[in-house]
Design a protein around this motif. Structure first.
Motif, PDB file in Angstrom:
ATOM      1  N   ILE A 129       7.553  -1.187  -9.886  1.00  0.00           N
ATOM      2  CA  ILE A 129       6.098  -1.281  -9.751  1.00  0.00           C
ATOM      3  C   ILE A 129       5.664  -2.748  -9.784  1.00  0.00           C
ATOM      4  CG2 ILE A 129       3.913  -0.782 -10.927  1.00  0.00           C
ATOM      5  CD1 ILE A 129       5.124   1.974 -11.613  1.00  0.00           C
ATOM      6  N   ARG A 130       6.254  -3.517 -10.669  1.00  0.00           N
ATOM      7  CA  ARG A 130       5.931  -4.952 -10.751  1.00  0.00           C
ATOM      8  C   ARG A 130       6.192  -5.627  -9.407  1.00  0.00           C
ATOM      9  NH1 ARG A 130       6.418  -7.049 -15.538  1.00  0.00           N
ATOM     10  NH2 ARG A 130       8.314  -5.890 -16.008  1.00  0.00           N
ATOM     11  N   GLN A 131       7.344  -5.360  -8.801  1.00  0.00           N
ATOM     12  CA  GLN A 131       7.720  -6.039  -7.561  1.00  0.00           C
ATOM     13  C   GLN A 131       6.991  -5.482  -6.336  1.00  0.00           C
ATOM     14  OE1 GLN A 131       9.080  -8.875  -7.884  1.00  0.00           O
ATOM     15  NE2 GLN A 131       9.478  -8.489 -10.049  1.00  0.00           N
ATOM     16  N   GLU A 132       6.413  -4.293  -6.446  1.00  0.00           N
ATOM     17  CA  GLU A 132       5.610  -3.745  -5.355  1.00  0.00           C
ATOM     18  C   GLU A 132       4.171  -4.271  -5.392  1.00  0.00           C
ATOM     19  OE1 GLU A 132       5.751   0.503  -5.607  1.00  0.00           O
ATOM     20  OE2 GLU A 132       7.846   0.599  -5.007  1.00  0.00           O
ATOM     21  N   THR A 133       3.828  -4.973  -6.462  1.00  0.00           N
ATOM     22  CA  THR A 133       2.448  -5.426  -6.648  1.00  0.00           C
ATOM     23  C   THR A 133       1.935  -6.343  -5.542  1.00  0.00           C
ATOM     24  OG1 THR A 133       2.469  -4.992  -9.007  1.00  0.00           O
ATOM     25  CG2 THR A 133       0.915  -6.667  -8.240  1.00  0.00           C
ATOM     26  N   PRO A 134       2.694  -7.327  -5.070  1.00  0.00           N
ATOM     27  CA  PRO A 134       2.137  -8.155  -3.984  1.00  0.00           C
ATOM     28  C   PRO A 134       1.755  -7.343  -2.743  1.00  0.00           C
ATOM     29  CG  PRO A 134       3.962  -9.284  -5.004  1.00  0.00           C
ATOM     30  CD  PRO A 134       3.956  -7.879  -5.581  1.00  0.00           C
ATOM     31  N   ALA A 135       2.602  -6.412  -2.344  1.00  0.00           N
ATOM     32  CA  ALA A 135       2.294  -5.604  -1.157  1.00  0.00           C
ATOM     33  C   ALA A 135       1.149  -4.635  -1.419  1.00  0.00           C
ATOM     34  CB  ALA A 135       3.531  -4.845  -0.699  1.00  0.00           C
ATOM     35  N   ASN A 136       1.190  -3.951  -2.543  1.00  0.00           N
ATOM     36  CA  ASN A 136       0.183  -2.933  -2.802  1.00  0.00           C
ATOM     37  C   ASN A 136      -1.163  -3.510  -3.221  1.00  0.00           C
ATOM     38  OD1 ASN A 136       1.883  -0.877  -2.032  1.00  0.00           O
ATOM     39  ND2 ASN A 136       2.730  -0.655  -4.071  1.00  0.00           N
ATOM     40  N   SER A 137      -1.170  -4.747  -3.635  1.00  0.00           N
ATOM     41  CA  SER A 137      -2.436  -5.402  -3.973  1.00  0.00           C
ATOM     42  C   SER A 137      -3.237  -5.768  -2.735  1.00  0.00           C
ATOM     43  CB  SER A 137      -2.182  -6.666  -4.802  1.00  0.00           C
ATOM     44  OG  SER A 137      -1.660  -6.318  -6.057  1.00  0.00           O
ATOM     45  N   VAL A 138      -2.580  -5.799  -1.598  1.00  0.00           N
ATOM     46  CA  VAL A 138      -3.272  -6.097  -0.335  1.00  0.00           C
ATOM     47  C   VAL A 138      -3.124  -4.932   0.641  1.00  0.00           C
ATOM     48  CG1 VAL A 138      -3.109  -8.603  -0.592  1.00  0.00           C
ATOM     49  CG2 VAL A 138      -1.271  -7.374   0.580  1.00  0.00           C
ATOM     50  N   ASP A 139      -2.868  -3.753   0.114  1.00  0.00           N
ATOM     51  CA  ASP A 139      -2.662  -2.558   0.933  1.00  0.00           C
ATOM     52  C   ASP A 139      -3.835  -2.336   1.887  1.00  0.00           C
ATOM     53  OD1 ASP A 139      -1.523  -0.172   1.844  1.00  0.00           O
ATOM     54  OD2 ASP A 139      -2.589   0.998   0.344  1.00  0.00           O
ATOM     55  N   GLY A 140      -3.543  -2.279   3.158  1.00  0.00           N
ATOM     56  CA  GLY A 140      -4.565  -2.035   4.166  1.00  0.00           C
ATOM     57  C   GLY A 140      -5.381  -3.246   4.564  1.00  0.00           C
ATOM     58  N   MET A 141      -5.164  -4.354   3.898  1.00  0.00           N
ATOM     59  CA  MET A 141      -5.983  -5.532   4.190  1.00  0.00           C
ATOM     60  C   MET A 141      -5.599  -6.196   5.516  1.00  0.00           C
ATOM     61  SD  MET A 141      -8.130  -5.430   1.862  1.00  0.00           S
ATOM     62  CE  MET A 141      -7.999  -3.935   0.918  1.00  0.00           C
ATOM     63  N   TRP A 142      -4.454  -5.843   6.064  1.00  0.00           N
ATOM     64  CA  TRP A 142      -4.067  -6.364   7.373  1.00  0.00           C
ATOM     65  C   TRP A 142      -5.168  -6.096   8.395  1.00  0.00           C
ATOM     66  CZ3 TRP A 142      -4.338  -2.340  10.625  1.00  0.00           C
ATOM     67  CH2 TRP A 142      -4.120  -1.063  10.100  1.00  0.00           C
ATOM     68  N   ALA A 143      -5.860  -4.974   8.233  1.00  0.00           N
ATOM     69  CA  ALA A 143      -6.882  -4.607   9.207  1.00  0.00           C
ATOM     70  C   ALA A 143      -8.105  -5.514   9.133  1.00  0.00           C
ATOM     71  CB  ALA A 143      -7.289  -3.155   9.013  1.00  0.00           C
ATOM     72  N   ASN A 144      -8.277  -6.209   8.029  1.00  0.00           N
ATOM     73  CA  ASN A 144      -9.405  -7.140   7.928  1.00  0.00           C
ATOM     74  C   ASN A 144      -9.271  -8.301   8.891  1.00  0.00           C
ATOM     75  OD1 ASN A 144     -10.820  -5.772   6.020  1.00  0.00           O
ATOM     76  ND2 ASN A 144     -10.069  -6.960   4.307  1.00  0.00           N
ATOM     77  N   THR A 145      -8.067  -8.566   9.345  1.00  0.00           N
ATOM     78  CA  THR A 145      -7.869  -9.683  10.262  1.00  0.00           C
ATOM     79  C   THR A 145      -8.255  -9.315  11.691  1.00  0.00           C
ATOM     80  OG1 THR A 145      -5.566  -9.101  10.696  1.00  0.00           O
ATOM     81  CG2 THR A 145      -5.992 -10.601   8.849  1.00  0.00           C
TER      82      THR A 145
END
Length: 154
Positions: free
Chosen positions: A4-20
């Motif tokens: 869970i700790r190591q998944e935090t960078p990816a899951n903290s920005v989950d779906g934010m790719w679409a903001n670009t």
């Protein structure tokens, strides 16, 4: 806990790719699809349904504390491996490329189809330890290949 700790960078920005993606950058035939996925990933206007928020609640519930994602201290956090930032960085980078829509939609389809089986197992594991599995339950329901994001893209 370490996973869970190591998944935090990816899951903290989950779906934010679409903001670009600006509405005019998405070809007309895919605008509604991309906007629907973005809207759902970001919680449909409700904080409690925002995927990054749900992840933050999960990490806090098991005693993990991190700086805000936009803070440079987050990227430098000693408990987060450099490798944990590769996938979120790649997702953000490809989202910023002009064009390449078939490739972008293919990558999105990959992310969406791969998360459902993994989310099912993760939710079961968290339940065994009486940890709220909401993050994974949400992904299992909206990323599935039958009627979720994966089905919509495919």
């Amino acid at each position: 806990c370490e996973r869970i700790r190591q998944e935090t960078p990816a899951n903290s920005v989950d779906g934010m790719w679409a903001n670009t993606f600006t509405p005019t950058s998405v070809p007309k035939r895919w605008q509604l699809l991309v906007e629907k996925i973005r809207w759902e990933e970001q919680g449909e206007g409700e904080l409690e349904k925002n995927h990054a928020y749900i992840w933050r609640q999960l990490t806090r519930s098991i005693g993990l504390r991190f700086p805000q994602t936009e803070d440079a201290a987050f990227a430098a956090h000693a408990e987060l491996a450099d490798e944990s930032f590769v996938n979120p960085a790649l997702a953000t980078a490809f989202a910023n490329l002009h064009g390449y829509w078939p490739e972008k939609l293919g990558a999105i389809a990959y992310f969406e189809t791969m998360s459902s089986p993994f989310s099912h197992r993760s939710a079961q594991q968290l339940r065994l330890y009486a940890v709220d599995p909401s993050f994974y339950v949400v992904h299992r329901s909206i990323d599935n290949a039958k009627n979720g994001h994966a089905a919509t893209i495919l």
